[in-house]
Scaffold this motif. Structure first.
Motif: not given
Length: 142
Positions: A35-38, A40-51, A92-97
């Protein structure tokens, strides 16, 4: 089955790491998104959900509250057990999610543990340069 959600295909793993992973059966690579460093949390959660949904579909546990059966079969050197697991490493944050979501579904999530081995190299001028490698030791559960 072991699903490898990292940026390192299992074909690049050491023989020791491959042998530990094969205790779960087939190894399947799912590239870890970067994920791009720019974002936010909502987008990281969306990506995590897809995975997580992709993992569930592959394991055949979609929508299940108690997902995969078993434990980290072989993660501690025990004999082979019929179970599934996911290896997860990356941002790190994506892995955590992802780990949080998978564990909530009862899916075993692992991280490889490595031993750092110092291997200094000799430069042409006679000085040494620090060098190192990481040798696989085992999988550990999140």
């Amino acid at each position: 089955m072991l699903i490898n959600v990292t940026n390192r295909p299992h074909t690049t793993w050491s023989p020791e790491q491959t042998a530990a992973a094969e205790k779960f059966g087939t190894i399947v690579d799912f590239p870890m998104p970067a994920p791009d460093a720019e974002l936010g949390e909502e987008e990281i959660d969306r990506i995590a959900g897809l995975v997580v949904r992709r993992v569930e579909r592959r394991l055949g546990v979609e929508g299940s509250a108690g997902g995969a059966e078993g434990n980290a079969g072989g993660a501690e050197g025990s004999e082979k057990k019929e179970c599934h697991a996911v290896v997860c490493q990356g941002d790190f944050v994506l892995v955590f999610r992802i780990v949080t979501m998978l564990k909530a579904k009862g899916i075993t999530v692992l991280a490889p543990a490595f031993k750092r081995v110092t291997k200094p190299t000799l430069r042409p001028d006679g000085t040494t340069a620090p060098g190192y490698s990481f040798d696989f030791v085992r999988f550990r559960s999140y």
